[in-house]
Design a protein around this motif. Structure first.
Motif, PDB file in Angstrom:
ATOM      1  N   CYS A  43       0.835  -1.201   0.000  1.00  0.00           N
ATOM      2  CA  CYS A  43       0.000   0.000   0.000  1.00  0.00           C
ATOM      3  C   CYS A  43       0.868   1.249   0.000  1.00  0.00           C
ATOM      4  O   CYS A  43       2.008   1.227   0.489  1.00  0.00           O
ATOM      5  CB  CYS A  43      -0.913  -0.022   1.227  1.00  0.00           C
ATOM      6  SG  CYS A  43      -2.137   1.318   1.297  1.00  0.00           S
ATOM      7  N   ARG A  44       0.343   2.348  -0.498  1.00  0.00           N
ATOM      8  CA  ARG A  44       1.022   3.628  -0.388  1.00  0.00           C
ATOM      9  C   ARG A  44       1.079   4.054   1.074  1.00  0.00           C
ATOM     10  O   ARG A  44       0.196   3.758   1.870  1.00  0.00           O
ATOM     11  CB  ARG A  44       0.259   4.712  -1.177  1.00  0.00           C
ATOM     12  CG  ARG A  44       0.343   4.591  -2.687  1.00  0.00           C
ATOM     13  CD  ARG A  44       1.691   5.016  -3.246  1.00  0.00           C
ATOM     14  NE  ARG A  44       2.048   6.370  -2.870  1.00  0.00           N
ATOM     15  CZ  ARG A  44       1.668   7.469  -3.554  1.00  0.00           C
ATOM     16  NH1 ARG A  44       0.897   7.353  -4.620  1.00  0.00           N
ATOM     17  NH2 ARG A  44       2.061   8.673  -3.168  1.00  0.00           N
ATOM     18  N   HIS A  45       2.133   4.770   1.428  1.00  0.00           N
ATOM     19  CA  HIS A  45       2.272   5.267   2.795  1.00  0.00           C
ATOM     20  C   HIS A  45       1.377   6.484   3.026  1.00  0.00           C
ATOM     21  O   HIS A  45       0.696   6.575   4.049  1.00  0.00           O
ATOM     22  CB  HIS A  45       3.731   5.626   3.074  1.00  0.00           C
ATOM     23  CG  HIS A  45       4.030   5.820   4.523  1.00  0.00           C
ATOM     24  ND1 HIS A  45       3.664   6.952   5.212  1.00  0.00           N
ATOM     25  CD2 HIS A  45       4.646   5.016   5.428  1.00  0.00           C
ATOM     26  CE1 HIS A  45       4.052   6.842   6.470  1.00  0.00           C
ATOM     27  NE2 HIS A  45       4.645   5.689   6.632  1.00  0.00           N
ATOM     28  N   HIS A  49      -1.252   8.002   6.338  1.00  0.00           N
ATOM     29  CA  HIS A  49      -2.648   7.649   6.051  1.00  0.00           C
ATOM     30  C   HIS A  49      -2.762   6.169   5.695  1.00  0.00           C
ATOM     31  O   HIS A  49      -3.723   5.500   6.091  1.00  0.00           O
ATOM     32  CB  HIS A  49      -3.166   8.528   4.911  1.00  0.00           C
ATOM     33  CG  HIS A  49      -4.607   8.312   4.559  1.00  0.00           C
ATOM     34  ND1 HIS A  49      -5.584   8.038   5.494  1.00  0.00           N
ATOM     35  CD2 HIS A  49      -5.254   8.332   3.352  1.00  0.00           C
ATOM     36  CE1 HIS A  49      -6.762   7.908   4.894  1.00  0.00           C
ATOM     37  NE2 HIS A  49      -6.579   8.068   3.591  1.00  0.00           N
ATOM     38  N   GLY A  50      -1.775   5.650   4.962  1.00  0.00           N
ATOM     39  CA  GLY A  50      -1.790   4.246   4.580  1.00  0.00           C
ATOM     40  C   GLY A  50      -1.714   3.306   5.767  1.00  0.00           C
ATOM     41  O   GLY A  50      -2.585   2.442   5.949  1.00  0.00           O
ATOM     42  N   TYR A 146       4.693  -0.622   3.108  1.00  0.00           N
ATOM     43  CA  TYR A 146       4.420   0.684   2.498  1.00  0.00           C
ATOM     44  C   TYR A 146       5.738   1.152   1.876  1.00  0.00           C
ATOM     45  O   TYR A 146       6.514   1.854   2.529  1.00  0.00           O
ATOM     46  CB  TYR A 146       3.918   1.656   3.563  1.00  0.00           C
ATOM     47  CG  TYR A 146       2.844   1.037   4.439  1.00  0.00           C
ATOM     48  CD1 TYR A 146       1.513   1.058   4.067  1.00  0.00           C
ATOM     49  CD2 TYR A 146       3.190   0.380   5.630  1.00  0.00           C
ATOM     50  CE1 TYR A 146       0.531   0.449   4.854  1.00  0.00           C
ATOM     51  CE2 TYR A 146       2.217  -0.234   6.409  1.00  0.00           C
ATOM     52  CZ  TYR A 146       0.899  -0.189   6.020  1.00  0.00           C
ATOM     53  OH  TYR A 146      -0.062  -0.802   6.796  1.00  0.00           O
ATOM     54  N   PRO A 147       6.029   0.761   0.625  1.00  0.00           N
ATOM     55  CA  PRO A 147       7.383   0.887   0.078  1.00  0.00           C
ATOM     56  C   PRO A 147       7.682   2.187  -0.661  1.00  0.00           C
ATOM     57  O   PRO A 147       8.643   2.239  -1.434  1.00  0.00           O
ATOM     58  CB  PRO A 147       7.437  -0.301  -0.888  1.00  0.00           C
ATOM     59  CG  PRO A 147       6.038  -0.402  -1.415  1.00  0.00           C
ATOM     60  CD  PRO A 147       5.141  -0.007  -0.261  1.00  0.00           C
ATOM     61  N   ASP A 148       6.891   3.250  -0.422  1.00  0.00           N
ATOM     62  CA  ASP A 148       7.157   4.513  -1.118  1.00  0.00           C
ATOM     63  C   ASP A 148       8.565   5.018  -0.847  1.00  0.00           C
ATOM     64  O   ASP A 148       9.026   5.025   0.299  1.00  0.00           O
ATOM     65  CB  ASP A 148       6.193   5.606  -0.655  1.00  0.00           C
ATOM     66  CG  ASP A 148       4.741   5.243  -0.812  1.00  0.00           C
ATOM     67  OD1 ASP A 148       4.045   5.936  -1.553  1.00  0.00           O
ATOM     68  OD2 ASP A 148       4.305   4.263  -0.182  1.00  0.00           O
ATOM     69  N   VAL A 149       9.224   5.493  -1.886  1.00  0.00           N
ATOM     70  CA  VAL A 149      10.499   6.187  -1.700  1.00  0.00           C
ATOM     71  C   VAL A 149      10.253   7.532  -1.021  1.00  0.00           C
ATOM     72  O   VAL A 149      10.954   7.926  -0.092  1.00  0.00           O
ATOM     73  CB  VAL A 149      11.219   6.380  -3.046  1.00  0.00           C
ATOM     74  CG1 VAL A 149      12.472   7.242  -2.868  1.00  0.00           C
ATOM     75  CG2 VAL A 149      11.594   5.017  -3.646  1.00  0.00           C
ATOM     76  N   HIS A 150       9.218   8.242  -1.486  1.00  0.00           N
ATOM     77  CA  HIS A 150       8.836   9.530  -0.890  1.00  0.00           C
ATOM     78  C   HIS A 150       7.515   9.326  -0.143  1.00  0.00           C
ATOM     79  O   HIS A 150       6.437   9.498  -0.700  1.00  0.00           O
ATOM     80  CB  HIS A 150       8.697  10.604  -1.966  1.00  0.00           C
ATOM     81  CG  HIS A 150       9.926  10.755  -2.803  1.00  0.00           C
ATOM     82  ND1 HIS A 150      11.119  11.233  -2.310  1.00  0.00           N
ATOM     83  CD2 HIS A 150      10.157  10.457  -4.106  1.00  0.00           C
ATOM     84  CE1 HIS A 150      12.027  11.246  -3.268  1.00  0.00           C
ATOM     85  NE2 HIS A 150      11.481  10.778  -4.361  1.00  0.00           N
ATOM     86  N   GLY A 154       1.217  12.340  -1.641  1.00  0.00           N
ATOM     87  CA  GLY A 154      -0.171  11.905  -1.686  1.00  0.00           C
ATOM     88  C   GLY A 154      -0.495  11.282  -3.029  1.00  0.00           C
ATOM     89  O   GLY A 154       0.380  11.117  -3.886  1.00  0.00           O
ATOM     90  N   TYR A 155      -1.772  10.932  -3.235  1.00  0.00           N
ATOM     91  CA  TYR A 155      -2.165  10.317  -4.500  1.00  0.00           C
ATOM     92  C   TYR A 155      -1.991  11.266  -5.683  1.00  0.00           C
ATOM     93  O   TYR A 155      -1.962  10.835  -6.831  1.00  0.00           O
ATOM     94  CB  TYR A 155      -3.613   9.836  -4.429  1.00  0.00           C
ATOM     95  CG  TYR A 155      -3.770   8.475  -3.794  1.00  0.00           C
ATOM     96  CD1 TYR A 155      -3.007   7.396  -4.217  1.00  0.00           C
ATOM     97  CD2 TYR A 155      -4.688   8.267  -2.775  1.00  0.00           C
ATOM     98  CE1 TYR A 155      -3.148   6.152  -3.638  1.00  0.00           C
ATOM     99  CE2 TYR A 155      -4.843   7.025  -2.189  1.00  0.00           C
ATOM    100  CZ  TYR A 155      -4.070   5.965  -2.633  1.00  0.00           C
ATOM    101  OH  TYR A 155      -4.210   4.720  -2.056  1.00  0.00           O
ATOM    102  N   ASP A 156      -1.890  12.560  -5.428  1.00  0.00           N
ATOM    103  CA  ASP A 156      -1.652  13.518  -6.509  1.00  0.00           C
ATOM    104  C   ASP A 156      -0.194  13.517  -6.953  1.00  0.00           C
ATOM    105  O   ASP A 156       0.159  14.182  -7.927  1.00  0.00           O
ATOM    106  CB  ASP A 156      -2.050  14.927  -6.065  1.00  0.00           C
ATOM    107  CG  ASP A 156      -1.280  15.382  -4.828  1.00  0.00           C
ATOM    108  OD1 ASP A 156      -0.911  14.518  -4.010  1.00  0.00           O
ATOM    109  OD2 ASP A 156      -1.057  16.593  -4.692  1.00  0.00           O
ATOM    110  N   GLN A 157       0.656  12.763  -6.256  1.00  0.00           N
ATOM    111  CA  GLN A 157       2.074  12.669  -6.576  1.00  0.00           C
ATOM    112  C   GLN A 157       2.459  11.196  -6.665  1.00  0.00           C
ATOM    113  O   GLN A 157       2.816  10.590  -5.651  1.00  0.00           O
ATOM    114  CB  GLN A 157       2.927  13.356  -5.512  1.00  0.00           C
ATOM    115  CG  GLN A 157       2.608  14.832  -5.322  1.00  0.00           C
ATOM    116  CD  GLN A 157       3.319  15.384  -4.091  1.00  0.00           C
ATOM    117  OE1 GLN A 157       2.861  15.235  -2.961  1.00  0.00           O
ATOM    118  NE2 GLN A 157       4.466  16.004  -4.320  1.00  0.00           N
ATOM    119  N   PRO A 158       2.383  10.594  -7.848  1.00  0.00           N
ATOM    120  CA  PRO A 158       2.756   9.184  -7.989  1.00  0.00           C
ATOM    121  C   PRO A 158       4.150   8.928  -7.437  1.00  0.00           C
ATOM    122  O   PRO A 158       5.074   9.696  -7.672  1.00  0.00           O
ATOM    123  CB  PRO A 158       2.711   8.958  -9.507  1.00  0.00           C
ATOM    124  CG  PRO A 158       1.724   9.973  -9.995  1.00  0.00           C
ATOM    125  CD  PRO A 158       1.952  11.180  -9.121  1.00  0.00           C
TER     126      PRO A 158
END
Length: 222
Positions: A43-45, A49-50, A146-150, A154-158
């Motif tokens: 999931c996104r971080h 929120h994630g 939650y493996p986002d680099v950044h 938010g969802y507006d920023q892939p």
């Protein structure tokens, strides 16, 4: 050999925290049920929120894979002051000293109560992350990462994602002869739902990891 799965393995502190968040924060629903075989949810971080939403919403226990600093009180204080809170609110780190110290008394014991997996992304300690995650899977218990680099995006920023966790797919296949499913999760804030996407699998990280990561990235960035 894979052990019998457990639906509940969190400690009392984690269960209490889940009840608090489900009772006093925005309610989300899901039709996700405990899988027959262990999976890794991705999931996104989304700047916390994630984690908040998935961990309170899933109707069974999962092991959260969380950056290692949140398992240590002093490291939690420094990380919260210098990055997490400062990045979220755009103020100087010293403004958040009190809040960071409060969180340092909450987060590490909560991670332990959830039986979280400390994530190390560099050096030999990264191997311990994979081994510990694999052991959870072999016990029949699922993970969420939650493996986002950044992770403040938010969802507006892939977001780009770290790919190393996909090694568990190859390790699990070698141990069990079964394909480990990496299931993308997306939080729909409009309908207040936690939704699961099409699972991604791989046998060999070197030859299939990049393609698998791309599929997961597309699924969680929608």
């Amino acid at each position: 050999m894979q052990a019998e799965r457990r639906e509940r393995f969190w400690g009392n502190y984690a269960r209490f925290a889940k009840w608090v968040f489900r009772t006093f924060t925005r309610r989300y629903t899901t039709d996700i049920r405990q899988p027959a075989e262990p999976v890794v949810y991705v999931c996104r971080h989304l700047n916390m929120h994630g984690p908040y939403t998935t961990l309170k919403c899933l109707p069974f226990d999962v092991h959260p894979m969380v950056i290692h600093v949140f398992f240590d009180r002093k490291k939690t204080v420094e990380h919260m002051k210098s990055y997490t809170l400062a990045a979220r609110y755009g103020r100087k780190a010293r403004k958040f000293s009190l809040l960071a110290h409060i969180m340092s008394w909450i987060d590490p014991p909560l991670m332990r109560s959830m039986q979280g997996v400390p994530v190390y992304r560099e050096g030999t300690q990264s191997i311990s992350t994979l081994k510990r995650g694999l052991n959870c899977l072999l016990q029949g218990e699922s993970l969420v990462i939650y493996p986002d680099v950044h992770y403040t995006a938010g969802y507006d920023q892939p977001s780009e994602i770290y790919e190393g966790f996909l090694c568990m797919g190859e390790l699990y296949y070698k141990k069990t002869g079964k394909l480990l499913q990496f299931v993308p999760l997306r939080i729909d804030d409009q309908s207040r739902q936690l939704c699961a996407g099409t699972p991604v699998t791989l046998r060999n990280f070197r030859s299939e990891g990049q393609e698998a990561a791309q599929k997961l990235k597309q699924a969680i960035n929608r």
